[in-house]
Design a protein around this motif. Sequence first.
Motif, mmCIF file in Angstrom:
data_model
loop_
_atom_site.group_PDB
_atom_site.id
_atom_site.type_symbol
_atom_site.label_atom_id
_atom_site.label_comp_id
_atom_site.label_asym_id
_atom_site.label_seq_id
_atom_site.Cartn_x
_atom_site.Cartn_y
_atom_site.Cartn_z
ATOM 1 N N UNK A 1 -16.093 117.446 45.896
ATOM 2 C CA UNK A 1 -15.612 116.261 46.553
ATOM 3 C C UNK A 1 -14.146 116.485 46.936
ATOM 4 N N UNK A 2 -13.838 116.462 48.206
ATOM 5 C CA UNK A 2 -12.461 116.607 48.670
ATOM 6 C C UNK A 2 -11.856 115.215 48.759
ATOM 7 N N UNK A 3 -10.688 115.070 48.166
ATOM 8 C CA UNK A 3 -10.053 113.745 48.162
ATOM 9 C C UNK A 3 -8.551 113.860 48.320
ATOM 10 N N UNK A 4 -7.962 112.768 48.743
ATOM 11 C CA UNK A 4 -6.503 112.675 48.844
ATOM 12 C C UNK A 4 -6.016 111.892 47.640
ATOM 13 N N UNK A 5 -5.299 112.553 46.771
ATOM 14 C CA UNK A 5 -4.821 111.884 45.566
ATOM 15 C C UNK A 5 -3.848 110.764 45.898
ATOM 16 N N UNK A 6 -2.954 111.016 46.860
ATOM 17 C CA UNK A 6 -1.944 110.002 47.196
ATOM 18 C C UNK A 6 -2.596 108.726 47.719
ATOM 19 N N UNK A 10 -11.763 109.532 49.211
ATOM 20 C CA UNK A 10 -12.553 110.744 49.420
ATOM 21 C C UNK A 10 -12.595 111.051 50.912
ATOM 22 N N UNK A 11 -12.324 112.323 51.257
ATOM 23 C CA UNK A 11 -12.411 112.745 52.661
ATOM 24 C C UNK A 11 -13.791 113.250 53.007
ATOM 25 N N UNK A 12 -14.435 113.930 52.066
ATOM 26 C CA UNK A 12 -15.755 114.471 52.342
ATOM 27 C C UNK A 12 -16.206 115.402 51.243
#
Length: 58
Positions: A1-6, A10-12
């Motif tokens: 799972x790709x995510x932006x912590x800031x 979830x991006x994808x």
Amino acid sequence: MDHRRAAGRVRGVLCFNCNSDTGKLGHAPDPLRCAVAYLEGNAWKPILVTPGDYLLPS
């Protein structure tokens, strides 16, 4: 799972290698473009900053 912590979203879904590589490249498109150009065999040219002073792409 790709995510932006800031942003906390979830991006994808990516495979492990792709997710790891995007993290190593700082989640920014420019380093990825440079990596693709390198893999495609495009020559990297130094950037002239001032006469006799060049910046080498990284």
